[in-house]
Design an enzyme around this catalytic site. Structure first.
Site, PDB file in Angstrom:
ATOM      1  N   CYS A  79       6.747  -5.889   2.785  1.00 26.93           N
ATOM      2  CA  CYS A  79       5.408  -5.428   2.250  1.00 26.93           C
ATOM      3  C   CYS A  79       5.382  -3.935   2.789  1.00 26.93           C
ATOM      4  CB  CYS A  79       4.360  -6.370   2.332  1.00 26.93           C
ATOM      5  SG  CYS A  79       4.498  -8.048   1.803  1.00 26.93           S
ATOM      6  N   CYS A 197      -2.662 -12.310  -4.569  1.00 27.84           N
ATOM      7  CA  CYS A 197      -2.288 -11.271  -5.502  1.00 27.84           C
ATOM      8  C   CYS A 197      -1.187 -11.757  -6.147  1.00 27.84           C
ATOM      9  CB  CYS A 197      -1.953  -9.995  -4.568  1.00 27.84           C
ATOM     10  SG  CYS A 197      -0.604  -9.906  -3.808  1.00 27.84           S
TER      11      CYS A 197
END
Lengths: 377, 136
Positions: A79, A197
């Site tokens: 990420c 998300c």
């Protein structure tokens, strides 16, 4: 005083789902926009963050627009991939290696739970590679140790989605309610679908340049820090199979924040705007304490008092966060830098934070990798 | 047709030959920290002076949730419990849980290890793994 590194230009391709566009095309759009802003189109090197785009993905973007010949490095750090690229670029400028560096991140994620070669096949077969379950366990510990309520988890989503309404680059641009969030499908107690998300697609680009003169009013990159985890936390982003009975192991986000505050010469109270990793709703609240925005146990109050909403003292995720934008791994960290740059320039339109001068961006994820970037103007 | 055998999802992970389920871990002779699964190096201090230990399959509940949708690479039954059990050896272990909907569980409640079936492999054998259930 170390070398000034300035943000000469930023560009973004909206985050969402684009079945008719290749990951290369997403990258081209973001890179061209950033180079246009930078004025002088020349750059000395390029770093491209991506986790899923495959071999030499950055090279394919720059080949398509005839900008090869310079060194191109593709960077993977989960990420934090885009932030890792930013760290390498800023370091190379500060070291005197380059004057101008193009940093970009590109991604086209598969739908649903992110499958990762990180996990060995036996662990997938045993059901022990269920990423949202890890998020859920972390959320449950936060509820227990920081008195966070399930309703507050829903309020994080409501806040970020309200911000995202004003962001044309976000995937979800519709407000939601606590009732709707808690009524969405239960994924892993306490997390419902709207609290997670969406892995998706997008690209973002930043042109960094050594400051030609100290009077430049361009946004300054004060710190671009990447750290990995220390061993022992069973629910840490490194997702080990076991950990030790020690609750005082500093998480990688805290390590990165400490380094970044020291490098930038600022502290949490100096911040005007934060973009943080909200992979799930609990992750945002955990980030508050890990970044030093509050003590453990205060995050629920911070949220409920509106401190971290637009209009509050320290808005967090004015872009709508990953909960509104979705998360294209390689691009998400640079998307945050695009948002901060616009906030500091005063060009964030309906989500503008008046007079914002110092901004912090944060990612954390698999590896574990955590990044903290600080910009100012 | 031969009787289906039980095969572990990964060898060297657990053992129940003597009736009680044990997890196969290790302890570092240099820094003293325990690990699971067993490896040849210490993930804390990088020592290679690591001794195998058999970790008793008893502990207390430290965290739990339920997985409702099969995650990638998983062919076993859903829903299933997922969580962390704290072993007396000072180790917190990621594990499946036999907990139903989990509604009646409490932090710190006693748990014990069991062997559970995951799926049937290409040879018709039953693939099994360790799990933890509330102590009756």
């Amino acid at each position: 005083m170390s070398t000034d590194v300035r943000v000469a230009g930023v560009g973004i391709h909206p985050f969402g789902r684009f079945p008719d566009l290749t990951v290369t095309e997403l990258g081209i759009a973001a890179v061209r926009a950033a180079l246009d802003e930078a004025g002088d189109p020349r750059f000395d090197a390029a770093f491209c963050g991506t986790a899923y785009a495959g071999v030499a993905a950055g090279h394919k973007v720059l080949s398509a627009i005839g900008r090869t010949g310079i060194p191109i490095v593709d960077v993977e750090a989960g990420c934090a991939s885009g932030a890792a690229a930013l760290m390498l670029a800023a370091g190379a400028i500060r070291a005197g290696q380059y004057d101008t560096v193009l940093v970009f991140g590109i991604e086209k994620m598969p739908k649903g739970i992110i499958r990762s070669t990180f996990f060995e096949p036996w662990r997938e077969a045993a059901g022990l590679a269920a990423t949202p379950a890890y998020f859920a366990l972390r959320a449950q510990r936060l509820q227990r140790e920081a008195n966070v309520t399930k309703e507050q988890l829903a309020q994080v989503v409501v806040k970020n989605r309200r911000h995202g309404v004003h962001n044309p680059d976000a995937m979800f641009r519709r407000e939601t309610t606590v009732e709707e969030v808690l009524g969405s499908r239960l994924v892993c107690e306490p997390l419902h679908l709207f609290m997670l998300c969406s892995p998706n697609e997008g690209a973002a680009a930043v042109v960094l340049r050594r400051a030609a003169d100290a009077a430049s009013d361009a946004v300054r990159l004060d710190a671009a820090v990447l750290r990995s985890h220390l061993p022992g936390s069973v629910l840490g982003e490194a997702t080990p199979m076991s950990g030790v009975e020690d609750d005082d192991i500093p998480p990688p986000s805290t390590l990165a924040a400490r380094d970044a505050y020291a490098a930038a010469g600022v502290g949490p109270t100096d911040l005007d705007v934060v973009e943080c990793q909200d992979t799930d709703a609990a992750r945002e609240l955990l980030s508050y304490e890990e970044l030093g925005l509050c003590e453990r146990g205060e995050q629920g109050r911070l949220l409920e008092e509106g401190t971290t909403a637009l209009g509050g003292r320290l808005p967090v995720n004015p872009s709508g966060g990953l909960l509104s934008k979705g998360e294209p791994l390689g691009a998400s960290a640079l998307g945050q830098v695009v948002e901060l740059t616009r906030q500091l320039r005063g060009t964030a339109d309906a989500r503008q934070i008046e007079g914002a001068r110092v901004g912090l961006a944060h990612t954390v994820g698999r590896g574990a990798n955590a990044s903290v970037t600080i910009v100012s103007r | 047709m031969s009787t289906p055998r039980r095969v572990p999802v990964r060898s060297g992970l657990f053992d129940d030959d003597a009736g009680d389920v044990v997890l196969l871990g290790a302890r570092c002779r240099t820094c003293g920290r325990p690990q699971f699964p067993r490896s040849a190096t210490c993930p804390y201090c990088s020592s290679v002076d690591v001794e195998p230990v058999r970790l008793a399959g008893v502990g207390t509940l430290w965290g739990w949730t339920t997985v409702h949708t099969a995650p990638p690479g998983y062919d076993g039954p859903v829903p299933f419990g997922f969580g962390v059990v704290e072993l007396s050896a000072g180790l917190r272990v990621i594990t499946r849980l036999e907990i139903g909907d989990g509604a009646a569980l409490q932090f710190g409640q006693p748990m014990q290890a069991a062997i559970v079936a995951l799926h049937t492999d290409h040879d018709g054998d039953t693939v099994v793994t360790y799990s933890f259930a509330p102590t009756p």
